[in-house]
Design a protein around this motif. Structure first.
Motif, short mmCIF file in Angstrom:
data_model
loop_
_atom_site.label_atom_id
_atom_site.label_comp_id
_atom_site.label_asym_id
_atom_site.label_seq_id
_atom_site.Cartn_x
_atom_site.Cartn_y
_atom_site.Cartn_z
N PRO B 62 0.81 -1.23 0.00
CA PRO B 62 0.00 0.00 0.00
C PRO B 62 0.84 1.28 0.00
N GLY B 63 2.06 1.21 0.55
CA GLY B 63 2.86 2.43 0.67
C GLY B 63 3.68 2.75 -0.57
N SER B 64 3.83 1.76 -1.45
CA SER B 64 4.72 1.99 -2.59
C SER B 64 3.95 2.58 -3.77
N GLY B 65 4.66 2.93 -4.79
CA GLY B 65 4.04 3.46 -6.00
C GLY B 65 3.80 4.94 -5.89
N ASP B 66 3.21 5.47 -6.94
CA ASP B 66 3.01 6.92 -7.07
C ASP B 66 1.91 7.45 -6.18
N PHE B 67 1.01 6.60 -5.81
CA PHE B 67 -0.19 7.07 -5.14
C PHE B 67 0.06 7.13 -3.64
N ASP B 68 0.31 8.33 -3.15
CA ASP B 68 0.70 8.52 -1.75
C ASP B 68 -0.53 8.60 -0.85
N ILE B 69 -0.67 7.61 0.03
CA ILE B 69 -1.87 7.56 0.87
C ILE B 69 -1.56 7.97 2.31
N SER B 70 -0.43 8.67 2.52
CA SER B 70 -0.06 8.92 3.92
C SER B 70 -0.99 9.89 4.64
N THR B 71 -1.55 10.88 3.94
CA THR B 71 -2.51 11.79 4.58
C THR B 71 -3.64 12.10 3.59
N VAL B 72 -4.65 12.77 4.11
CA VAL B 72 -5.76 13.20 3.25
C VAL B 72 -5.21 14.12 2.16
N ALA B 73 -4.34 15.05 2.56
CA ALA B 73 -3.77 16.00 1.60
C ALA B 73 -3.00 15.28 0.50
N SER B 74 -2.22 14.24 0.89
CA SER B 74 -1.42 13.53 -0.12
C SER B 74 -2.33 12.76 -1.08
N ILE B 75 -3.44 12.25 -0.57
CA ILE B 75 -4.38 11.54 -1.44
C ILE B 75 -4.99 12.53 -2.43
N VAL B 76 -5.36 13.70 -1.92
CA VAL B 76 -5.96 14.72 -2.80
C VAL B 76 -4.98 15.11 -3.90
N SER B 77 -3.71 15.34 -3.54
CA SER B 77 -2.78 15.77 -4.60
C SER B 77 -2.48 14.62 -5.56
N ALA B 78 -2.46 13.38 -5.04
CA ALA B 78 -2.23 12.24 -5.93
C ALA B 78 -3.37 12.12 -6.94
N VAL B 79 -4.61 12.34 -6.47
CA VAL B 79 -5.75 12.26 -7.39
C VAL B 79 -5.68 13.41 -8.40
N GLU B 80 -5.32 14.57 -7.91
CA GLU B 80 -5.21 15.72 -8.83
C GLU B 80 -4.18 15.45 -9.91
N ARG B 81 -3.06 14.84 -9.51
CA ARG B 81 -2.02 14.51 -10.49
C ARG B 81 -2.57 13.53 -11.54
N LEU B 82 -3.31 12.53 -11.06
CA LEU B 82 -3.88 11.55 -12.00
C LEU B 82 -4.87 12.22 -12.95
N LEU B 83 -5.63 13.20 -12.40
CA LEU B 83 -6.64 13.87 -13.23
C LEU B 83 -5.99 14.70 -14.34
N THR B 84 -4.87 15.35 -14.02
CA THR B 84 -4.22 16.19 -15.04
C THR B 84 -3.57 15.32 -16.12
N ARG B 85 -3.24 14.07 -15.75
CA ARG B 85 -2.65 13.15 -16.72
C ARG B 85 -3.69 12.55 -17.66
N GLN B 86 -4.96 12.68 -17.26
CA GLN B 86 -6.02 12.06 -18.07
C GLN B 86 -6.04 12.68 -19.47
N PRO B 87 -6.13 11.87 -20.48
CA PRO B 87 -6.31 12.44 -21.82
C PRO B 87 -7.68 13.11 -21.92
N THR B 88 -7.73 14.21 -22.65
CA THR B 88 -9.01 14.92 -22.75
C THR B 88 -9.80 14.44 -23.96
#
Lengths: 402, 88
Positions: B62-88
């Motif tokens: 669970p701790g490895s990889g790009d998706f940082d789940i250590s805090t609520v803030a880190s989850i939010v920024s990880a999701v934001e990063r994934l969203l900007t990578r989404q093709p439009t």
């Protein structure tokens, strides 16, 4: 060998949400079969079934539990709770470590399979809920019952189609009889009344479009039900020592395999199981007052079952009462033997023989006393519960009044 | 959009943790919120469903990889990063 008794019973099935309601419905000859209320019913040919009514999972379980409990697990957990409460047992220490759960189910989490297949195939989704596997596995119900009541002994699930519950209860019986456990929680659960579940059964062309009429000449097939019944089986001395109320004695059990056909039943295989259970109980056919039949309402089963009974009982076959309560609660497949055991307990305890409802025309191939349409008062000292599964796997339990 | 993403993730976590939204702080860890491993995979599933994206997450690590789940803030920024990578 230890004697084995039943000290707790619980159920939720098409006839009621408790043992008392179920006994009352059976005594009144109520029919739990109705129009199916499920998604896409208009695409089904078979549109009737015996569903558990007035039921909402949210009334009994929180969201976390519902995420993990398929409907067949929900029914098992609810029925087990009633059974354990009635037994008065609290599981801790050595009792907890030696008490296990053996349940029967044929399909396990069929609704969960159905919903996740819908998601990926019909809706084209590429992900399903993370708990699909722990929800659908056949042993989920037994495991959740063990967790709810701290039961840490031998626990597993038996899947022998329509005989699953009887095989499960037979295993629990033998486990206590042999001294391996003093107490076992056992029974069965099934819930496959969903589009995919009913569609699969339609394919076999054995389902009735209009009702379940076992042993009646105009019968035209089985009707599927859903639900669970769970029991607490206990060593007789253990139960007596703590002054427990005893519902009945489980006196014998026999299982056989036809080794002949994957769907057609065999009178010889059934007869060997019936005769075997009577012998295992130390009884004679003349001791048996009532048989809860497998009685599916198909042409093949009812004829074969009556031939098997006649074969074992000889002239006493005309004196024994035999009824199919599937006419009321439908065929609960892997859970059916457990719900039917309730009719056996009612016969022994209350002297009320549940009827075969929907009986309209005598069939010379089923010329036994099938207790047509109306329950009967009769004192019986021993009874049988038959289950004959697809695949030719037969399991018969013998119970005695205590 | 950021505010919206954050609110939606907090709602998902609060639902799983059976907490009020106001009890979920940006610096909270999953432990603080009482979100165990089972609840976490439900959260990941809910995030994927809500934002229609694939979260790179393996419950074995669970701790490895790009998706940082250590805090609520880190989850939010990880999701934001994934969203900007989404093709439009």
């Amino acid at each position: 060998m230890k004697r084995v008794v039943i000290t707790g019973a619980g159920t939720i099935n098409p006839l009621g949400h408790s043992v008392t309601q179920t006994w009352q419905a059976m005594a009144e000859g109520k029919c739990g079969i109705a129009d199916l209320d499920i998604r896409d019913v208009d695409r089904l040919t078979v549109r009737i079934g015996a569903q558990v009514k007035n039921y909402s999972a949210g009334d009994h379980f929180n969201r976390q539990k519902i995420a993990l409990y398929d409907r067949f697990s929900q029914f098992a957990v609810l029925a087990a709770k009633q059974a354990v409460a009635q037994s008065g047992l609290v599981f801790d220490g050595e009792l907890a470590e030696r008490t296990g759960v053996i349940l029967g189910t044929a399909g396990g989490g069929v609704n969960t399979w159905d919903e996740s297949y819908r998601a990926v195939y019909e809706a084209g989704k590429n992900r399903v809920h993370p708990f699909v596997v722990p929800r659908l596995m056949n042993n989920a119900a037994a495991s959740h019952v063990s967790m709810e009541h701290n039961l840490m002994g031998p626990s597993y699930t038996v899947a022998t189609a329509c005989a699953s519950s009887n095989h499960a209860m037979g295993q629990a019986f033998n486990m206590i009889r042999s001294g391996q456990s003093n107490v076992m929680v056992t029974g069965g659960s099934e819930s496959m009344l969903c589009f995919g579940g009913v569609k699969a059964w339609e394919g076999l062309r054995v389902m009735s479009p209009d009702g379940c009429r076992p042993f009646s000449a105009n019968r035209n097939g089985m009707v599927q039900g859903e639900g669970a019944a769970i029991f607490v089986f206990e060593d007789y001395e253990h139960a007596r020592a703590r002054g427990a109320e005893i519902l009945a004695e489980v006196a014998g059990f026999s299982m056989t395999s036809d080794a002949s056909d994957i769907v057609m039943p065999s009178a010889q295989g059934a007869a060997r199981a019936i005769g075997g259970a009577i012998k295992d109980a130390g009884l004679t056919p003349e001791d048996i007052g009532y048989i809860n039949a497998h009685g599916t309402g198909t042409a093949a089963n009812d004829k074969t079952e009556c031939a098997a009974v006649r074969n074992v009982f000889g002239s006493h076959a005309d004196k024994v009462m035999i009824s199919s309560t599937k006419s009321m609660h439908g065929h609960l497949i892997g859970g059916t033997g457990a719900v039917e055991l309730l009719a056996c307990i009612m016969a022994l305890r209350d002297g009320v023989i549940a009827p075969t409802i929907g009986y309209e025309q005598p069939d010379p191939d089923c010329a036994l006393d099938v207790v047509p349409n109306v329950a009967r008062q009769a004192k019986v000292k021993a009874v049988l519960s038959n289950a004959f599964a697809f695949g030719g796997l037969n399991a018969v339990l013998a119970l005695r009044r205590i | 959009m950021t505010q919206n993403t954050q609110e939606r993730i907090i709602k998902i976590l609060a639902d799983q943790a059976i907490l009020d939204i106001s009890d979920v702080a940006m610096q909270s860890t999953l432990d603080d919120l009482g979100i165990d491993s089972m609840a976490l995979v439900e959260c990941i599933f809910a995030i994927e469903e809500t934002f229609d994206l694939e979260v790179p997450f393996n419950a074995n690590e669970p701790g490895s990889g790009d998706f940082d789940i250590s805090t609520v803030a880190s989850i939010v920024s990880a999701v934001e990063r994934l969203l900007t990578r989404q093709p439009t």
